[in-house]
Scaffold this motif. Structure first.
Motif, PDB file in Angstrom:
ATOM      1  N   ASN A 398      26.803 -16.851  26.865  1.00 52.28           N
ATOM      2  CA  ASN A 398      27.064 -17.152  25.465  1.00 52.28           C
ATOM      3  C   ASN A 398      26.970 -15.873  24.628  1.00 52.28           C
ATOM      4  OD1 ASN A 398      27.269 -19.873  26.095  1.00 52.28           O
ATOM      5  ND2 ASN A 398      25.068 -20.198  25.824  1.00 52.28           N
ATOM      6  N   LEU A 399      27.651 -15.885  23.493  1.00 47.16           N
ATOM      7  CA  LEU A 399      27.629 -14.747  22.576  1.00 47.16           C
ATOM      8  C   LEU A 399      26.932 -15.150  21.285  1.00 47.16           C
ATOM      9  CD1 LEU A 399      31.278 -13.438  23.081  1.00 47.16           C
ATOM     10  CD2 LEU A 399      29.198 -12.572  24.138  1.00 47.16           C
ATOM     11  N   MET A 400      26.113 -14.242  20.769  1.00 44.42           N
ATOM     12  CA  MET A 400      25.350 -14.508  19.551  1.00 44.42           C
ATOM     13  C   MET A 400      25.693 -13.470  18.486  1.00 44.42           C
ATOM     14  SD  MET A 400      21.206 -14.783  19.088  1.00 44.42           S
ATOM     15  CE  MET A 400      20.477 -15.200  17.496  1.00 44.42           C
ATOM     16  N   LEU A 401      25.852 -13.939  17.258  1.00 41.97           N
ATOM     17  CA  LEU A 401      26.174 -13.054  16.141  1.00 41.97           C
ATOM     18  C   LEU A 401      24.935 -12.249  15.756  1.00 41.97           C
ATOM     19  CD1 LEU A 401      28.605 -12.466  14.238  1.00 41.97           C
ATOM     20  CD2 LEU A 401      27.551 -14.033  12.604  1.00 41.97           C
ATOM     21  N   ARG A 402      25.116 -10.918  15.660  1.00 43.74           N
ATOM     22  CA  ARG A 402      23.986 -10.051  15.320  1.00 43.74           C
ATOM     23  C   ARG A 402      24.429  -9.016  14.285  1.00 43.74           C
ATOM     24  NH1 ARG A 402      21.196  -8.792  21.250  1.00 43.74           N
ATOM     25  NH2 ARG A 402      20.591 -10.948  21.701  1.00 43.74           N
ATOM     26  N   ILE A 413      27.767   0.281  20.081  1.00 46.39           N
ATOM     27  CA  ILE A 413      29.109   0.639  20.548  1.00 46.39           C
ATOM     28  C   ILE A 413      29.805  -0.605  21.083  1.00 46.39           C
ATOM     29  CG2 ILE A 413      30.438   2.024  22.183  1.00 46.39           C
ATOM     30  CD1 ILE A 413      28.290   4.117  22.086  1.00 46.39           C
ATOM     31  N   CYS A 414      31.000  -0.853  20.574  1.00 47.58           N
ATOM     32  CA  CYS A 414      31.798  -1.995  21.018  1.00 47.58           C
ATOM     33  C   CYS A 414      32.332  -1.739  22.427  1.00 47.58           C
ATOM     34  CB  CYS A 414      32.960  -2.238  20.056  1.00 47.58           C
ATOM     35  SG  CYS A 414      34.119  -3.515  20.583  1.00 47.58           S
ATOM     36  N   TYR A 415      32.196  -2.717  23.297  1.00 42.27           N
ATOM     37  CA  TYR A 415      32.647  -2.597  24.687  1.00 42.27           C
ATOM     38  C   TYR A 415      34.164  -2.488  24.782  1.00 42.27           C
ATOM     39  CZ  TYR A 415      33.297  -3.938  29.610  1.00 42.27           C
ATOM     40  OH  TYR A 415      33.665  -3.973  30.932  1.00 42.27           O
ATOM     41  N   ASN A 422      28.575  -0.393  12.505  1.00 40.12           N
ATOM     42  CA  ASN A 422      27.350  -0.743  11.786  1.00 40.12           C
ATOM     43  C   ASN A 422      27.534  -2.064  11.043  1.00 40.12           C
ATOM     44  OD1 ASN A 422      29.063   0.069   9.765  1.00 40.12           O
ATOM     45  ND2 ASN A 422      27.692   1.582   8.869  1.00 40.12           N
ATOM     46  N   GLY A 423      28.538  -2.836  11.465  1.00 44.34           N
ATOM     47  CA  GLY A 423      28.757  -4.155  10.891  1.00 44.34           C
ATOM     48  C   GLY A 423      28.071  -5.218  11.730  1.00 44.34           C
ATOM     49  N   ILE A 424      28.538  -6.447  11.617  1.00 46.99           N
ATOM     50  CA  ILE A 424      28.008  -7.506  12.471  1.00 46.99           C
ATOM     51  C   ILE A 424      28.879  -7.584  13.729  1.00 46.99           C
ATOM     52  CG2 ILE A 424      26.942  -8.821  10.614  1.00 46.99           C
ATOM     53  CD1 ILE A 424      29.324 -10.591  10.478  1.00 46.99           C
ATOM     54  N   TYR A 425      28.306  -8.098  14.797  1.00 49.57           N
ATOM     55  CA  TYR A 425      28.988  -8.095  16.087  1.00 49.57           C
ATOM     56  C   TYR A 425      28.466  -9.248  16.927  1.00 49.57           C
ATOM     57  CZ  TYR A 425      24.591  -5.915  17.589  1.00 49.57           C
ATOM     58  OH  TYR A 425      23.279  -5.664  17.840  1.00 49.57           O
ATOM     59  N   TYR A 426      29.132  -9.501  18.028  1.00 46.59           N
ATOM     60  CA  TYR A 426      28.669 -10.507  18.987  1.00 46.59           C
ATOM     61  C   TYR A 426      28.097  -9.795  20.207  1.00 46.59           C
ATOM     62  CZ  TYR A 426      30.658 -14.501  16.518  1.00 46.59           C
ATOM     63  OH  TYR A 426      30.914 -15.472  15.591  1.00 46.59           O
ATOM     64  N   ALA A 427      26.947 -10.262  20.671  1.00 45.91           N
ATOM     65  CA  ALA A 427      26.299  -9.703  21.859  1.00 45.91           C
ATOM     66  C   ALA A 427      26.016 -10.834  22.839  1.00 45.91           C
ATOM     67  CB  ALA A 427      25.000  -8.996  21.482  1.00 45.91           C
ATOM     68  N   CYS A 428      26.174 -10.527  24.120  1.00 46.73           N
ATOM     69  CA  CYS A 428      25.940 -11.522  25.161  1.00 46.73           C
ATOM     70  C   CYS A 428      24.448 -11.852  25.229  1.00 46.73           C
ATOM     71  CB  CYS A 428      26.441 -11.003  26.501  1.00 46.73           C
ATOM     72  SG  CYS A 428      26.303 -12.202  27.851  1.00 46.73           S
ATOM     73  N   THR A 429      24.162 -13.142  25.343  1.00 47.71           N
ATOM     74  CA  THR A 429      22.763 -13.578  25.397  1.00 47.71           C
ATOM     75  C   THR A 429      22.173 -13.499  26.795  1.00 47.71           C
ATOM     76  OG1 THR A 429      23.500 -15.878  25.686  1.00 47.71           O
ATOM     77  CG2 THR A 429      23.076 -15.121  23.434  1.00 47.71           C
ATOM     78  N   TYR A 430      23.029 -13.272  27.804  1.00 48.46           N
ATOM     79  CA  TYR A 430      22.519 -13.145  29.168  1.00 48.46           C
ATOM     80  C   TYR A 430      21.741 -11.840  29.273  1.00 48.46           C
ATOM     81  CZ  TYR A 430      22.452 -13.258  34.293  1.00 48.46           C
ATOM     82  OH  TYR A 430      22.053 -13.285  35.604  1.00 48.46           O
ATOM     83  N   PHE A 435      27.177  -6.697  27.211  1.00 45.17           N
ATOM     84  CA  PHE A 435      28.452  -6.840  26.501  1.00 45.17           C
ATOM     85  C   PHE A 435      28.227  -6.970  25.000  1.00 45.17           C
ATOM     86  CE2 PHE A 435      31.983  -9.345  24.791  1.00 45.17           C
ATOM     87  CZ  PHE A 435      33.078  -8.663  25.288  1.00 45.17           C
ATOM     88  N   ILE A 436      28.869  -6.074  24.228  1.00 50.81           N
ATOM     89  CA  ILE A 436      28.835  -6.078  22.767  1.00 50.81           C
ATOM     90  C   ILE A 436      30.266  -5.941  22.275  1.00 50.81           C
ATOM     91  CG2 ILE A 436      28.193  -4.727  20.730  1.00 50.81           C
ATOM     92  CD1 ILE A 436      25.588  -4.024  22.120  1.00 50.81           C
ATOM     93  N   ILE A 437      30.630  -6.721  21.282  1.00 48.86           N
ATOM     94  CA  ILE A 437      32.000  -6.678  20.770  1.00 48.86           C
ATOM     95  C   ILE A 437      31.980  -6.813  19.250  1.00 48.86           C
ATOM     96  CG2 ILE A 437      32.280  -9.175  21.169  1.00 48.86           C
ATOM     97  CD1 ILE A 437      35.235  -8.627  21.737  1.00 48.86           C
ATOM     98  N   ASP A 438      32.683  -5.920  18.559  1.00 46.42           N
ATOM     99  CA  ASP A 438      32.730  -6.010  17.106  1.00 46.42           C
ATOM    100  C   ASP A 438      33.646  -7.155  16.687  1.00 46.42           C
ATOM    101  OD1 ASP A 438      35.508  -4.982  16.150  1.00 46.42           O
ATOM    102  OD2 ASP A 438      34.919  -3.491  17.627  1.00 46.42           O
ATOM    103  N   ILE A 439      33.642  -7.491  15.425  1.00 42.49           N
ATOM    104  CA  ILE A 439      34.345  -8.686  14.949  1.00 42.49           C
ATOM    105  C   ILE A 439      35.850  -8.546  15.107  1.00 42.49           C
ATOM    106  CG2 ILE A 439      34.723 -10.191  12.965  1.00 42.49           C
ATOM    107  CD1 ILE A 439      31.914 -10.248  14.252  1.00 42.49           C
TER     108      ILE A 439
END
Length: 631
Positions: A398-402, A413-415, A422-430, A435-439
């Motif tokens: 799952n991905l969580m907004l951070r 750094i976006c994958y 330096n904005g908000i992004y989604y990060a894997c909860t595992y 895995f990090i991905i910007d909006i």
């Protein structure tokens, strides 16, 4: 013909045709002769006994002669061999090592090896060269044959298999169609503005730069004939040179209604929010919550309550430059302007009032009155959790907004685009998944059209289920290492997420007008290209660049650090900082453009984030500024 087997020097067992469904292992997606990826449906040959030998060959690579003479090594013949023990430098191109199939000296002279594609101009062993009759085969005269071969044969010029009149060399078993033998050495074709020259094997520059046919976008042969342009590095198969096919006509006829509505790339910075993020949030949420004007609401990634502000109320009550952002056009944007306009702290894109289309409710944005925190309405509606994304299709991930934590520090750094944010992004909860991905990258659609590939318009996002090897058309990032690539199902074209996200236009501080993202600058301007900013030569004539044909200026995308480079996802903000211990004037956090070196540590800070004075030429790098800011 498909059931035939062939003895080959590369393997102890005979080789036979291997269907796509029988390919197994990571080594079965590239030919170990020319090291180019196999296209879907392309004839490939491997072990007929399925003994576990994973490597496969193109048919043409399998049919390369076992023994040749080469002008680089006239004393001995060269034999085809498989180099699997150690890497040897190619004696012809001196560029890369010879791995897999290559030619080596039959007498083992000092480990002499050459690539298969560097074997142009070879002669059959012990054959004398009679007077020239046809320049494609200077060794012997060619004899006209009136349909002598009653079974289909592959023409040594075009590779087509068909009956017909031909010219042959009885000594070498060299066969070409009569129509190919009569082709002009140069001619004008309707598909290209310059005259094209006939070459009897693909020139090495096209192989090294991974060129495909300019018409059908499929593999160029190593030994077949091609037409090419010396001025602009354009190369096509013989049959494609005279083709009357119109780009994209068949693709549009077969496209479904959904595909015809896919997002077109590249996208202008002004349109990224409308074209990508709003549709993404609607897909995830189903319906966007629209707050009431001037009411306060909580947001999961911000400590203060946010107020919904309409554009109409701002324009009627404020004339500050920071609130006039929505009156700007894309043509007015400079890469340095992105630190002065009102910017969303979520997706880091400009907030601007645009003409409403299908959503009459999004006529404002969210803002924090305490700390100048701004959000698009759709970014405010981003779901806190996402069960999965096509670009990250792992089960139970799952991905969580951070929140990155601040404009100055705690960047991630976006994958996908490999850029800081330096904005908000989604990060894997595992726990073990990084895995990090910007909006913006999270909003990438599954199917796109891209202007760099007009021949086949529809590109599909790669997932674990349709994976194949290859390289990004622009940056040569290997698709085998990443999953965020878009591929064409009809040819070898693929482009990575980093290059997909490059904006359609950019304006450099050294130029007075915007420059368009260009994919074929070499087609109009012969010669090499140099970046007008860093002054380095473009690594390839096919590399994408921001280019102006009128003033002949070119720039690397990375040389626009704030819009298409490493800091494209950084919101620099509008705040001014007083750091009295190092300077008397207010400083702005932005990309340094006034000086090359930091005034404190003397390190190179040009085109890097730092603090710059608007009143004088004082600049400090980011690390020095942060160090003295907390003293």
């Amino acid at each position: 013909m498909e059931d035939e087997i062939y003895d080959h020097v590369s393997h102890k067992h005979p080789l036979s045709r291997v269907p796509d469904s029988a390919r197994k292992g990571e080594n079965s997606y590239v030919c170990y002769g020319c090291w180019r990826a196999f296209l879907p449906g392309e004839a490939t040959y491997g072990c007929s006994r399925r003994c576990g030998f994973e490597w496969l060959l193109h048919k043409e690579c399998m049919e390369m002669p076992r023994e040749i003479m080469h002008p680089f090594h006239p004393s001995h013949s060269l034999t085809l061999a498989l180099n699997h023990s150690s890497f040897k430098k190619c004696a012809v191109c001196e560029g890369t090592d010879v791995a897999g199939l290559g030619y080596r000296c039959s007498q083992a002279c000092d480990g002499f090896w050459i690539h298969m594609e560097c074997s142009e101009g070879f002669e059959d062993k012990d054959e004398r060269r009679p007077p020239l009759a046809h320049p494609s085969h200077p060794q012997h005269e060619l004899r006209f044959s009136k349909k002598t071969r009653w079974c289909p044969f592959p023409c040594d010029a075009c590779g087509a298999t068909e009956r017909g009149d031909s010219y042959i060399c009885t000594l070498c078993d060299y066969w070409i169609h009569e129509s190919c033998a009569l082709l002009p050495s140069s001619a004008d074709f309707p598909r290209h503005r310059h005259s094209l020259s006939l070459a009897f094997s693909t020139p090495r520059e096209y192989i090294l730069n991974r060129f495909d046919c300019g018409v059908c976008n499929t593999t160029l042969p190593l030994t077949r004939w091609v037409y090419h342009c010396h001025l602009c590095s354009y190369v096509v198969h013989l049959n494609c040179a005279t083709s009357t096919f119109v780009d994209g006509e068949n693709e549009d006829a077969k496209a479904t209604d959904d595909e015809k509505e896919v997002t077109k790339f590249p996208i202008a910075v002004d349109d990224m929010y409308e074209e990508m993020i709003r549709p993404f949030v609607k897909r995830q949420r189903g319906q966007i919550f629209v707050p009431r004007d001037h009411s306060k609401y909580s947001f999961s990634n911000h400590p203060h309550r946010l107020t919904f502000t309409t554009f109409s109320s701002v324009s009627s009550s404020s004339s500050s430059s920071s609130q006039d952002h929505y009156k700007k056009n894309e043509e007015d944007y400079d890469e340095d302007d992105f630190d002065s306009i009102l910017t969303c702290d979520g997706c880091t894109l400009p907030i601007q009032d645009k003409k409403q289309t299908d959503d009459e409710y999004e006529h404002g944005y969210m803002n924090c009155n305490e700390c100048k925190y701004f959000l698009h309405l759709s970014c405010f509606n981003l779901p806190l959790f996402i069960s999965s994304l096509p670009i990250h299709p792992l089960k139970d991930h799952n991905l969580m907004l951070r929140n990155a934590g601040g404009k100055l520090a705690s960047w991630v750094i976006c994958y996908i685009c490999r850029s800081d944010t330096n904005g908000i992004y989604y990060a894997c909860t595992y726990e073990e998944c990084k895995f990090i991905i910007d909006i913006k990258c999270a909003s990438l659609p599954n199917t796109i059209k891209h202007a760099a590939h007009p021949r086949h318009n529809y590109l599909k996002l790669v997932t674990d289920y349709d994976f194949r090897s290859g390289f990004c058309e622009n940056c040569y990032w290997p698709i085998s290492q990443r999953k965020e690539q878009y591929i064409c199902n009809s040819c070898r074209f693929c482009v990575c997420g980093n290059c997909v996200m490059l904006p359609a236009r950019n304006k450099h501080r050294l130029e007075n007008h915007a420059l368009a993202l260009t994919y074929d600058a070499y087609a109009r301007s012969p010669g090499d290209f140099y970046c007008s900013s860093c002054e380095f030569k473009m690594i390839s004539r096919r590399i994408w660049m921001y280019h102006c044909r009128d003033c002949d200026q070119s720039f690397h995308p990375k040389c626009f650090p704030a819009t298409s480079g490493k800091y494209r996802n950084i919101n620099f903000g509008t705040r001014q900082y007083m750091i009295s211990s190092i300077h008397d004037h207010p400083l702005r956090f932005q990309i340094i453009s006034k000086k090359k070196r930091c005034d404190l540590c003397r390190d190179d800070g040009y085109d890097q984030p730092g603090f710059q004075c608007a009143s004088c030429f004082f600049v400090v790098c980011k690390s020095c500024g942060l160090k003295h800011m907390h003293v």
